[in-house]
Design a protein around this motif. Structure first.
Motif, PDB file in Angstrom:
ATOM      1  N   THR A  18       9.994  90.055 -26.749  1.00  0.00           N
ATOM      2  CA  THR A  18       9.859  91.259 -27.572  1.00  0.00           C
ATOM      3  C   THR A  18      11.103  91.489 -28.418  1.00  0.00           C
ATOM      4  N   VAL A  19      12.276  91.258 -27.843  1.00  0.00           N
ATOM      5  CA  VAL A  19      13.524  91.407 -28.601  1.00  0.00           C
ATOM      6  C   VAL A  19      13.568  90.403 -29.757  1.00  0.00           C
ATOM      7  N   GLN A  20      13.132  89.178 -29.506  1.00  0.00           N
ATOM      8  CA  GLN A  20      13.105  88.170 -30.574  1.00  0.00           C
ATOM      9  C   GLN A  20      12.176  88.597 -31.704  1.00  0.00           C
ATOM     10  N   LEU A  21      10.993  89.086 -31.344  1.00  0.00           N
ATOM     11  CA  LEU A  21      10.049  89.560 -32.358  1.00  0.00           C
ATOM     12  C   LEU A  21      10.634  90.732 -33.136  1.00  0.00           C
ATOM     13  N   THR A  22      11.289  91.637 -32.419  1.00  0.00           N
ATOM     14  CA  THR A  22      11.850  92.830 -33.054  1.00  0.00           C
ATOM     15  C   THR A  22      12.982  92.467 -34.005  1.00  0.00           C
ATOM     16  N   VAL A  23      13.909  91.643 -33.541  1.00  0.00           N
ATOM     17  CA  VAL A  23      15.050  91.268 -34.382  1.00  0.00           C
ATOM     18  C   VAL A  23      14.580  90.473 -35.601  1.00  0.00           C
ATOM     19  N   GLY A  24      13.684  89.516 -35.379  1.00  0.00           N
ATOM     20  CA  GLY A  24      13.166  88.737 -36.499  1.00  0.00           C
ATOM     21  C   GLY A  24      12.407  89.598 -37.492  1.00  0.00           C
ATOM     22  N   GLY A  25      11.587  90.511 -36.974  1.00  0.00           N
ATOM     23  CA  GLY A  25      10.826  91.398 -37.855  1.00  0.00           C
ATOM     24  C   GLY A  25      11.720  92.340 -38.635  1.00  0.00           C
ATOM     25  N   ILE A  26      12.745  92.879 -37.972  1.00  0.00           N
ATOM     26  CA  ILE A  26      13.665  93.783 -38.653  1.00  0.00           C
ATOM     27  C   ILE A  26      14.425  93.047 -39.754  1.00  0.00           C
ATOM     28  N   ALA A  27      14.875  91.831 -39.448  1.00  0.00           N
ATOM     29  CA  ALA A  27      15.611  91.050 -40.454  1.00  0.00           C
ATOM     30  C   ALA A  27      14.747  90.787 -41.680  1.00  0.00           C
ATOM     31  N   LEU A  28      13.506  90.367 -41.461  1.00  0.00           N
ATOM     32  CA  LEU A  28      12.611  90.099 -42.588  1.00  0.00           C
ATOM     33  C   LEU A  28      12.289  91.379 -43.341  1.00  0.00           C
ATOM     34  N   ALA A  29      11.984  92.450 -42.616  1.00  0.00           N
ATOM     35  CA  ALA A  29      11.642  93.722 -43.254  1.00  0.00           C
ATOM     36  C   ALA A  29      12.813  94.257 -44.066  1.00  0.00           C
ATOM     37  N   PHE A  30      14.032  94.095 -43.550  1.00  0.00           N
ATOM     38  CA  PHE A  30      15.206  94.599 -44.260  1.00  0.00           C
ATOM     39  C   PHE A  30      15.404  93.859 -45.583  1.00  0.00           C
ATOM     40  N   VAL A  31      15.306  92.541 -45.541  1.00  0.00           N
ATOM     41  CA  VAL A  31      15.485  91.753 -46.771  1.00  0.00           C
ATOM     42  C   VAL A  31      14.421  92.134 -47.799  1.00  0.00           C
ATOM     43  N   LEU A  32      13.182  92.221 -47.364  1.00  0.00           N
ATOM     44  CA  LEU A  32      12.098  92.579 -48.282  1.00  0.00           C
ATOM     45  C   LEU A  32      12.260  94.004 -48.806  1.00  0.00           C
ATOM     46  N   ALA A  33      12.655  94.917 -47.934  1.00  0.00           N
ATOM     47  CA  ALA A  33      12.820  96.314 -48.344  1.00  0.00           C
ATOM     48  C   ALA A  33      13.914  96.455 -49.394  1.00  0.00           C
ATOM     49  N   ALA A  87       4.155  84.028 -36.575  1.00  0.00           N
ATOM     50  CA  ALA A  87       3.073  84.779 -37.206  1.00  0.00           C
ATOM     51  C   ALA A  87       3.255  86.279 -36.987  1.00  0.00           C
ATOM     52  N   ALA A  88       3.657  86.655 -35.770  1.00  0.00           N
ATOM     53  CA  ALA A  88       3.872  88.070 -35.463  1.00  0.00           C
ATOM     54  C   ALA A  88       5.039  88.627 -36.272  1.00  0.00           C
ATOM     55  N   ILE A  89       6.124  87.867 -36.372  1.00  0.00           N
ATOM     56  CA  ILE A  89       7.286  88.312 -37.146  1.00  0.00           C
ATOM     57  C   ILE A  89       6.924  88.486 -38.616  1.00  0.00           C
ATOM     58  N   LEU A  90       6.178  87.538 -39.175  1.00  0.00           N
ATOM     59  CA  LEU A  90       5.749  87.658 -40.571  1.00  0.00           C
ATOM     60  C   LEU A  90       4.900  88.907 -40.780  1.00  0.00           C
ATOM     61  N   ALA A  91       3.978  89.146 -39.868  1.00  0.00           N
ATOM     62  CA  ALA A  91       3.056  90.273 -40.023  1.00  0.00           C
ATOM     63  C   ALA A  91       3.792  91.606 -39.988  1.00  0.00           C
ATOM     64  N   VAL A  92       4.592  91.825 -38.954  1.00  0.00           N
ATOM     65  CA  VAL A  92       5.278  93.118 -38.850  1.00  0.00           C
ATOM     66  C   VAL A  92       6.374  93.252 -39.901  1.00  0.00           C
ATOM     67  N   GLY A  93       7.026  92.130 -40.259  1.00  0.00           N
ATOM     68  CA  GLY A  93       8.065  92.185 -41.279  1.00  0.00           C
ATOM     69  C   GLY A  93       7.513  92.539 -42.642  1.00  0.00           C
ATOM     70  N   LEU A  94       6.414  91.898 -43.028  1.00  0.00           N
ATOM     71  CA  LEU A  94       5.785  92.196 -44.317  1.00  0.00           C
ATOM     72  C   LEU A  94       5.272  93.629 -44.365  1.00  0.00           C
ATOM     73  N   ASN A  95       4.693  94.088 -43.263  1.00  0.00           N
ATOM     74  CA  ASN A  95       4.128  95.431 -43.212  1.00  0.00           C
ATOM     75  C   ASN A  95       5.209  96.502 -43.283  1.00  0.00           C
ATOM     76  N   VAL A  96       6.202  96.408 -42.414  1.00  0.00           N
ATOM     77  CA  VAL A  96       7.251  97.425 -42.372  1.00  0.00           C
ATOM     78  C   VAL A  96       8.165  97.315 -43.590  1.00  0.00           C
ATOM     79  N   GLY A  97       8.349  96.103 -44.115  1.00  0.00           N
ATOM     80  CA  GLY A  97       9.161  95.936 -45.311  1.00  0.00           C
ATOM     81  C   GLY A  97       8.620  96.716 -46.495  1.00  0.00           C
TER      82      GLY A  97
END
Length: 241
Positions: A18-33, A87-97
């Motif tokens: 879960t931490v890996q998914l969260t950190v990866g998703g946050i990193a992607l979302a931050f860059v996109l945002a 796939a999970a990181i891409l999905a949450v990152g794109l959405n939250v970004g």
């Protein structure tokens, strides 16, 4: 309690995923945002349109459906199977970004116009204006909402077990099926998600204090651990102190 202690290694393994998914998703979302948020403030109508398309598309798609699409539909179209975690990181990152991009755009637009005019008068380039004047002020305004989005992203990863990711929720479901202890199995998951959220909150508070201190907004005596645990004070003008 004995139930949770005996199965603690399994829960910790799920928490690490879960931490890996969260950190990866946050990193992607931050860059996109940051990218699409800044793009949304550009003078060019075309650039603003690109930002708007990204925001409206991914803000309007459910993260769970996007996760399923990444895991099951994309391989049918491309012939390339994504790893479940990726796939999970891409999905949450794109959405939250997409939500984050609106936060960035709003924070930049909230910087007083006089600040921008002063940088123009000093003959600063666009990059210098953004890096030295506008973004430092906007950053302090973004952080509280970024903190909320980070927690929402972490909670959104809880559905990743539906595409075969062995996260906290997956471990809790396995324990429920193996032992029949529904309450205890999911209580362990609740505790771990809560603890991860507290770490995120603490980290964002630390960043808020640092950003506000750089802008000269740190209140007297506001530098200790207790100060980080307290929410930032709000001034009469609505800004954090």
């Amino acid at each position: 309690m004995e139930f949770l202690i005996d199965r603690l290694p399994l829960y910790l393994g799920g928490a690490w995923v879960t931490v890996q998914l969260t950190v990866g998703g946050i990193a992607l979302a931050f860059v996109l945002a940051m990218f699409f948020g800044v793009l949304g403030t550009a003078r060019s109508g075309l650039l603003r349109a690109v930002s708007t398309v990204y925001v409206e598309v991914f803000r309007g798609i459910a993260a769970l459906v996007l996760m399923f699409w990444m895991a099951y539909a994309l391989p049918l179209l491309t012939g390339f199977q994504l790893d479940g975690r990726f796939a999970a990181i891409l999905a949450v990152g794109l959405n939250v970004g997409a939500y984050g991009a609106e936060v960035v755009r709003g924070a930049i637009n909230a910087v007083p116009r006089a600040q921008t005019e002063a940088t123009i008068a000093l003959d600063m380039s666009w990059a210098q204006r953004m890096r030295l004047v506008i973004l430092p002020q906007a950053w302090a305004q973004m952080l509280p909402t970024f903190g909320n989005l980070s927690i929402e992203l972490m909670k959104a990863t809880a559905v990743a077990f539906l595409i075969g990711v062995a996260d906290i929720t997956a471990v809790a479901e396995q324990m429920r099926q193996a032992t029949g202890e529904t309450v205890l199995a999911f209580s362990g998951a609740l505790i771990l998600y809560f603890l991860i959220a507290q770490v995120l909150i603490f980290g964002v508070r630390l960043l808020e204090r640092r950003a506000n201190r750089r802008l000269g907004r740190t209140p007297p005596g506001g530098r200790g651990l207790l100060a980080l645990l307290r929410p930032p004070a709000v001034t009469a003008s609505g800004g954090a102190k």
